[in-house]
Design an enzyme around this catalytic site. Structure first.
Site, PDB file in Angstrom:
ATOM      1  N   THR A 130       8.576   4.361   7.825  1.00 39.50           N
ATOM      2  CA  THR A 130       7.746   5.473   7.885  1.00 39.50           C
ATOM      3  C   THR A 130       8.112   6.350   8.332  1.00 39.50           C
ATOM      4  O   THR A 130       8.422   6.165   9.271  1.00 39.50           O
ATOM      5  CB  THR A 130       6.220   5.230   7.975  1.00 39.50           C
ATOM      6  OG1 THR A 130       5.500   6.240   7.686  1.00 39.50           O
ATOM      7  CG2 THR A 130       6.472   3.734   8.403  1.00 39.50           C
ATOM      8  N   GLU A 132       5.354   7.670   9.641  1.00 43.63           N
ATOM      9  CA  GLU A 132       4.558   7.734  11.047  1.00 43.63           C
ATOM     10  C   GLU A 132       5.502   7.231  12.440  1.00 43.63           C
ATOM     11  O   GLU A 132       4.611   7.404  13.429  1.00 43.63           O
ATOM     12  CB  GLU A 132       3.153   6.793  10.449  1.00 43.63           C
ATOM     13  CG  GLU A 132       2.453   7.366   9.753  1.00 43.63           C
ATOM     14  CD  GLU A 132       1.448   7.975   9.856  1.00 43.63           C
ATOM     15  OE1 GLU A 132       1.310   7.390  11.419  1.00 43.63           O
ATOM     16  OE2 GLU A 132       1.700   9.427   9.925  1.00 43.63           O
ATOM     17  N   TYR A 153      -0.264   1.107  13.231  1.00 45.90           N
ATOM     18  CA  TYR A 153       0.619   0.691  11.876  1.00 45.90           C
ATOM     19  C   TYR A 153       2.157   1.217  12.010  1.00 45.90           C
ATOM     20  O   TYR A 153       3.274   0.520  11.731  1.00 45.90           O
ATOM     21  CB  TYR A 153      -0.106   1.754  10.985  1.00 45.90           C
ATOM     22  CG  TYR A 153       0.899   2.464   9.866  1.00 45.90           C
ATOM     23  CD1 TYR A 153       0.910   0.905   8.569  1.00 45.90           C
ATOM     24  CD2 TYR A 153       1.312   3.126   9.598  1.00 45.90           C
ATOM     25  CE1 TYR A 153       1.680   0.843   7.760  1.00 45.90           C
ATOM     26  CE2 TYR A 153       2.373   3.760   8.156  1.00 45.90           C
ATOM     27  CZ  TYR A 153       2.377   2.337   7.767  1.00 45.90           C
ATOM     28  OH  TYR A 153       3.201   2.553   6.687  1.00 45.90           O
ATOM     29  N   LYS A 157       5.603  -0.638  12.052  1.00 46.68           N
ATOM     30  CA  LYS A 157       6.836  -0.391  10.747  1.00 46.68           C
ATOM     31  C   LYS A 157       7.912  -0.834  11.954  1.00 46.68           C
ATOM     32  O   LYS A 157       9.260  -0.201  11.146  1.00 46.68           O
ATOM     33  CB  LYS A 157       6.477   0.583  10.471  1.00 46.68           C
ATOM     34  CG  LYS A 157       4.823   0.211   9.081  1.00 46.68           C
ATOM     35  CD  LYS A 157       5.663  -0.128   8.026  1.00 46.68           C
ATOM     36  CE  LYS A 157       5.353  -0.532   6.330  1.00 46.68           C
ATOM     37  NZ  LYS A 157       5.730  -0.781   5.474  1.00 46.68           N
TER      38      LYS A 157
HETATM   39  P1  NAP Z   1      -0.334   0.820  -0.597  1.00 46.37           P
HETATM   40  O1  NAP Z   1      -0.119   1.225  -2.107  1.00 46.37           O
HETATM   41  O2  NAP Z   1      -1.480   0.987   0.145  1.00 46.37           O
HETATM   42  O3  NAP Z   1      -0.111  -1.076  -1.759  1.00 46.37           O
HETATM   43  C1  NAP Z   1       0.442  -1.524  -0.542  1.00 46.37           C
HETATM   44  C2  NAP Z   1       1.144  -3.227  -1.492  1.00 46.37           C
HETATM   45  O4  NAP Z   1       0.693  -4.797  -0.081  1.00 46.37           O
HETATM   46  C3  NAP Z   1      -0.340  -3.744  -2.445  1.00 46.37           C
HETATM   47  O5  NAP Z   1       1.000  -4.656  -3.308  1.00 46.37           O
HETATM   48  C4  NAP Z   1      -0.485  -4.673  -1.690  1.00 46.37           C
HETATM   49  O6  NAP Z   1      -1.236  -5.607  -2.789  1.00 46.37           O
HETATM   50  C5  NAP Z   1       0.589  -5.468  -0.693  1.00 46.37           C
HETATM   51  N1  NAP Z   1       0.202  -6.050   0.379  1.00 46.37           N
HETATM   52  C6  NAP Z   1      -1.137  -5.763   1.440  1.00 46.37           C
HETATM   53  N2  NAP Z   1      -0.809  -6.921   2.486  1.00 46.37           N
HETATM   54  C7  NAP Z   1       0.134  -7.870   2.354  1.00 46.37           C
HETATM   55  C8  NAP Z   1       0.317  -8.769   2.021  1.00 46.37           C
HETATM   56  N3  NAP Z   1      -0.210  -9.551   3.170  1.00 46.37           N
HETATM   57  N4  NAP Z   1       1.533  -9.754   1.444  1.00 46.37           N
HETATM   58  C9  NAP Z   1       1.689  -9.586   0.321  1.00 46.37           C
HETATM   59  N5  NAP Z   1       1.269  -8.330  -0.269  1.00 46.37           N
HETATM   60  C10 NAP Z   1       0.434  -8.189   0.301  1.00 46.37           C
HETATM   61  O7  NAP Z   1       0.903   1.329  -0.249  1.00 46.37           O
HETATM   62  P2  NAP Z   1       2.025   2.307  -0.779  1.00 46.37           P
HETATM   63  O8  NAP Z   1       1.603   3.631  -0.900  1.00 46.37           O
HETATM   64  O9  NAP Z   1       2.595   1.855  -2.198  1.00 46.37           O
HETATM   65  O10 NAP Z   1       2.863   2.068  -0.042  1.00 46.37           O
HETATM   66  C11 NAP Z   1       4.889   1.159  -0.587  1.00 46.37           C
HETATM   67  C12 NAP Z   1       5.106   0.935   1.557  1.00 46.37           C
HETATM   68  O11 NAP Z   1       5.797   2.262   1.339  1.00 46.37           O
HETATM   69  C13 NAP Z   1       3.616   0.397   2.026  1.00 46.37           C
HETATM   70  O12 NAP Z   1       5.045  -0.653   2.806  1.00 46.37           O
HETATM   71  C14 NAP Z   1       3.904   1.615   3.264  1.00 46.37           C
HETATM   72  O13 NAP Z   1       3.015   1.406   4.388  1.00 46.37           O
HETATM   73  C15 NAP Z   1       4.915   2.737   3.370  1.00 46.37           C
HETATM   74  N6  NAP Z   1       4.828   3.658   3.097  1.00 46.37           N
HETATM   75  C16 NAP Z   1       3.247   4.857   2.666  1.00 46.37           C
HETATM   76  C17 NAP Z   1       3.738   6.179   2.651  1.00 46.37           C
HETATM   77  C18 NAP Z   1       2.938   6.671   1.725  1.00 46.37           C
HETATM   78  O14 NAP Z   1       3.228   8.064   2.010  1.00 46.37           O
HETATM   79  N7  NAP Z   1       2.740   6.003   0.487  1.00 46.37           N
HETATM   80  C19 NAP Z   1       4.423   6.854   3.349  1.00 46.37           C
HETATM   81  C20 NAP Z   1       5.730   5.378   3.595  1.00 46.37           C
HETATM   82  C21 NAP Z   1       6.028   4.477   3.692  1.00 46.37           C
HETATM   83  P3  NAP Z   1      -2.913  -5.275  -3.040  1.00 46.37           P
HETATM   84  O15 NAP Z   1      -3.043  -4.931  -4.400  1.00 46.37           O
HETATM   85  O16 NAP Z   1      -3.568  -6.615  -3.442  1.00 46.37           O
HETATM   86  O17 NAP Z   1      -3.850  -5.049  -2.025  1.00 46.37           O
HETATM   87  O1  F7E Z   2      -3.963  10.448   6.201  1.00 45.25           O
HETATM   88  C1  F7E Z   2      -6.247  12.809   8.296  1.00 45.25           C
HETATM   89  C2  F7E Z   2      -5.524  11.787   8.594  1.00 45.25           C
HETATM   90  O2  F7E Z   2      -4.852   8.696   5.118  1.00 45.25           O
HETATM   91  C3  F7E Z   2      -3.954  12.136   6.558  1.00 45.25           C
HETATM   92  C4  F7E Z   2      -0.092   6.209   4.691  1.00 45.25           C
HETATM   93  O3  F7E Z   2       0.577   6.288   3.628  1.00 45.25           O
HETATM   94  O4  F7E Z   2       1.481   8.142   5.209  1.00 45.25           O
HETATM   95  C5  F7E Z   2       0.116   7.925   5.229  1.00 45.25           C
HETATM   96  O5  F7E Z   2      -0.525   7.788   6.401  1.00 45.25           O
HETATM   97  C6  F7E Z   2      -4.106  12.863   7.500  1.00 45.25           C
HETATM   98  C7  F7E Z   2      -4.107  12.232   8.766  1.00 45.25           C
HETATM   99  O6  F7E Z   2      -2.475   9.382   5.557  1.00 45.25           O
HETATM  100  C8  F7E Z   2      -9.839  11.816   6.643  1.00 45.25           C
HETATM  101  O7  F7E Z   2      -6.508  11.694  10.154  1.00 45.25           O
HETATM  102  C9  F7E Z   2      -8.780  13.811   7.517  1.00 45.25           C
HETATM  103  O8  F7E Z   2      -4.363  12.957   9.964  1.00 45.25           O
HETATM  104  O9  F7E Z   2      -3.233  10.149   3.972  1.00 45.25           O
HETATM  105  P1  F7E Z   2      -3.554   9.561   5.507  1.00 45.25           P
HETATM  106  P2  F7E Z   2      -1.410   9.574   6.513  1.00 45.25           P
HETATM  107  O10 F7E Z   2      -2.032   8.595   7.593  1.00 45.25           O
HETATM  108  O11 F7E Z   2      -0.373  10.288   6.555  1.00 45.25           O
HETATM  109  C10 F7E Z   2       1.806   7.610   5.709  1.00 45.25           C
HETATM  110  C11 F7E Z   2       3.922   8.184   5.706  1.00 45.25           C
HETATM  111  C12 F7E Z   2       2.973   5.912   5.438  1.00 45.25           C
HETATM  112  O12 F7E Z   2       3.186   5.691   6.135  1.00 45.25           O
HETATM  113  C13 F7E Z   2       1.428   5.549   5.704  1.00 45.25           C
HETATM  114  O13 F7E Z   2       1.133   4.255   5.181  1.00 45.25           O
HETATM  115  O14 F7E Z   2      -5.520  13.345   7.315  1.00 45.25           O
HETATM  116  N1  F7E Z   2      -7.120  12.802   7.495  1.00 45.25           N
HETATM  117  N2  F7E Z   2      -9.465  13.076   6.799  1.00 45.25           N
HETATM  118  C14 F7E Z   2      -8.284  11.783   6.726  1.00 45.25           C
HETATM  119  N3  F7E Z   2      -7.756  11.018   5.960  1.00 45.25           N
HETATM  120  C15 F7E Z   2      -8.092   9.920   5.501  1.00 45.25           C
HETATM  121  N4  F7E Z   2      -7.345   8.721   5.270  1.00 45.25           N
HETATM  122  N5  F7E Z   2      -9.642  10.150   5.451  1.00 45.25           N
HETATM  123  C16 F7E Z   2     -10.483  11.203   5.243  1.00 45.25           C
HETATM  124  O15 F7E Z   2     -11.255  10.715   5.894  1.00 45.25           O
END
Ligand code: NAP
Ligand code: F7E
Length: 348
Positions: A130, A132, A153, A157
């Site tokens: 990520t 992050e 987190y 990662k």
């Molecule tokens: P998500 O919607 O939160 O999905 C997470 C998945 O992981 C769900 O299927 C969840 O199961 C499963 N999970 C959580 N804890 C687990 C555990 N202990 N054992 C087995 N499965 C578990 O995340 P996403 O947005 O699809 O992201 C996919 C991956 O990419 C994650 O690793 C995330 O950190 C990474 N990532 C995401 C982004 C983004 O912007 N979306 C960017 C960079 C990296 P349940 O459905 O049962 O909760």
């Molecule tokens: O926050 C701000 C918050 O939680 C984005 C995950 O998929 O992308 C995601 O992480 C921004 C942050 O995503 C609220 O403080 C303001 O600056 O949507 P987010 P994230 O933290 O960038 C990365 C790439 C991953 O890997 C992660 O798995 O928005 N913000 N107000 C808020 N964020 C949340 N959640 N809720 C608020 O009310």
């Protein structure tokens, strides 16, 4: 027929990836968690009854904290490709559950890598890394940028990222990390800021809420659509050599701009409806993320196809329909009758 094992298949990315792999002719094995409520909503439309002939989607109970089950799955399925998408993926929550986040996101990855090594299967491994991990490293961030994690987190990662690199070097595994910037969509979890906003817009139009509470509006993110990003995951595992890639659009917006784009869709001024709740501030914030995905574009030919405006449009339209049963035209009409309950306007 190629075989893929996908952890996190019930998540946003897992569901889009399952669709992509099934469309490409894969047999897909997904790991799901046992829960007391149904947690397969995102993949119900591709679910296949195991009693039917020629089933290509198989679901297995498992958890990244349960190494013996992961080892059993890898040993028995012998997948050609493994996509490790499972994670406690919420940055804000990781401050409240740092130990659990480390157990799943960091150690969970090691458990899976060990399962591959011990089974001796010939498989390609994708790790969901990520942006992050860059934390407050100067933008734009590329594969050569320093890592400065700013949350439990991100630290977890980063451990998984280095573990993946180490297993690649130590055991000659085809193991790669995709360093993906934020990607969103209609299936995004409703506690991530983009979906929280589009879902909030729909609830306000429907008269279910009279305000949307958010935290830091100044954060800058590089938001793309998840469908484009799962394509990049697959491309990385088809490459000739195992290489880590940054994936993102290069375009940035603040959370405030996202609010503006989403509320404008229905003709509302976001400043009338959004209120600040400091509970959503994080102890340390990542202020500015912008991808330099030059390497992925050059080597893989990857580029995003869904732009920011289209992504916001899709999310708003989807949530208006799901939450309020309204199309955009009727939502706009209904919004003209709404009167804000005079919230304090946050500084623009
Ligand atoms: P998500 O919607 O939160 O999905 C997470 C998945 O992981 C769900 O299927 C969840 O199961 C499963 N999970 C959580 N804890 C687990 C555990 N202990 N054992 C087995 N499965 C578990 O995340 P996403 O947005 O699809 O992201 C996919 C991956 O990419 C994650 O690793 C995330 O950190 C990474 N990532 C995401 C982004 C983004 O912007 N979306 C960017 C960079 C990296 P349940 O459905 O049962 O909760
Ligand atoms: O926050 C701000 C918050 O939680 C984005 C995950 O998929 O992308 C995601 O992480 C921004 C942050 O995503 C609220 O403080 C303001 O600056 O949507 P987010 P994230 O933290 O960038 C990365 C790439 C991953 O890997 C992660 O798995 O928005 N913000 N107000 C808020 N964020 C949340 N959640 N809720 C608020 O009310």
């Amino acid at each position: 027929m190629p075989l893929a094992l996908v952890t996190g298949i019930t998540g946003q990315d897992g569901s889009y990836l399952a669709e992509l792999l099934l469309a490409k002719g894969y047999e897909v094995h997904g790991v799901i968690r046992r829960a007391s409520t149904f947690n397969t909503e995102r993949i119900d439309h591709v679910y296949q009854d195991p009693h039917e002939p020629d089933v290509r989607l198989h679901l297995h109970y498992g958890d990244l904290t349960d190494g013996s089950q992961l080892a059993r799955l890898v040993r028995t399925i012998e997948p050609d490709e493994i996509y490790n998408l499972a994670a406690q993926s919420h940055v804000g929550v990781s401050f409240q559950q740092p130990e659990y986040t480390g157990n799943v996101d960091a150690l969970g990855t090691i458990r899976l890598l060990e399962a591959i090594r011990e089974a001796g299967v010939d498989t390609r491994f994708y790790q969901a890394a990520t942006s992050e991990m860059f934390g407050d490293a100067p933008a734009p961030q590329s594969e050569d940028s320093p890592f400065r994690p700013r949350s439990p987190y991100a630290a977890a990662k980063l451990y998984a990222y280095w573990a993946t690199a180490n297993y690649r070097e130590a055991y000659d595994l085809f193991a790669v990390s995709g360093i993906l910037f934020n990607h969103e969509g209609e299936r995004r979890g409703k506690t991530f800021v983009t979906r929280k906003i589009t879902h909030g817009v729909a609830r306000i139009v429907a008269g279910l809420d009279d305000a949307l509470y958010l935290g830091n509006l100044d954060a800058v993110r590089d938001w793309g659509h998840a469908q484009d990003y799962v394509r990049a995951m697959w491309m990385m595992l088809q490459a000739d050599a195992p290489v880590d890639y940054v994936i993102g659009t290069g375009e940035t917006h603040t959370v405030r701009e996202f609010c503006d784009a989403a509320f404008s869709h229905v003709g509302l001024d976001w400043r009338d409806w959004v209120r600040i709740d400091p509970a959503y501030y994080r102890p340390t914030e990542v202020d500015f993320l912008q991808a330099d995905a030059t390497r992925a574009r050059r080597d893989l030919g990857w580029k995003p196809e869904i732009g920011f405006d289209e992504m916001v449009h899709r999310m708003v339209v989807h949530d208006l329909d799901a939450e309020a049963g309204l199309d955009l035209e009727r939502a706009r009409e209904q919004a003209t009758r709404l009167r804000p309950s005079a919230p304090p306007r946050p500084t623009p």
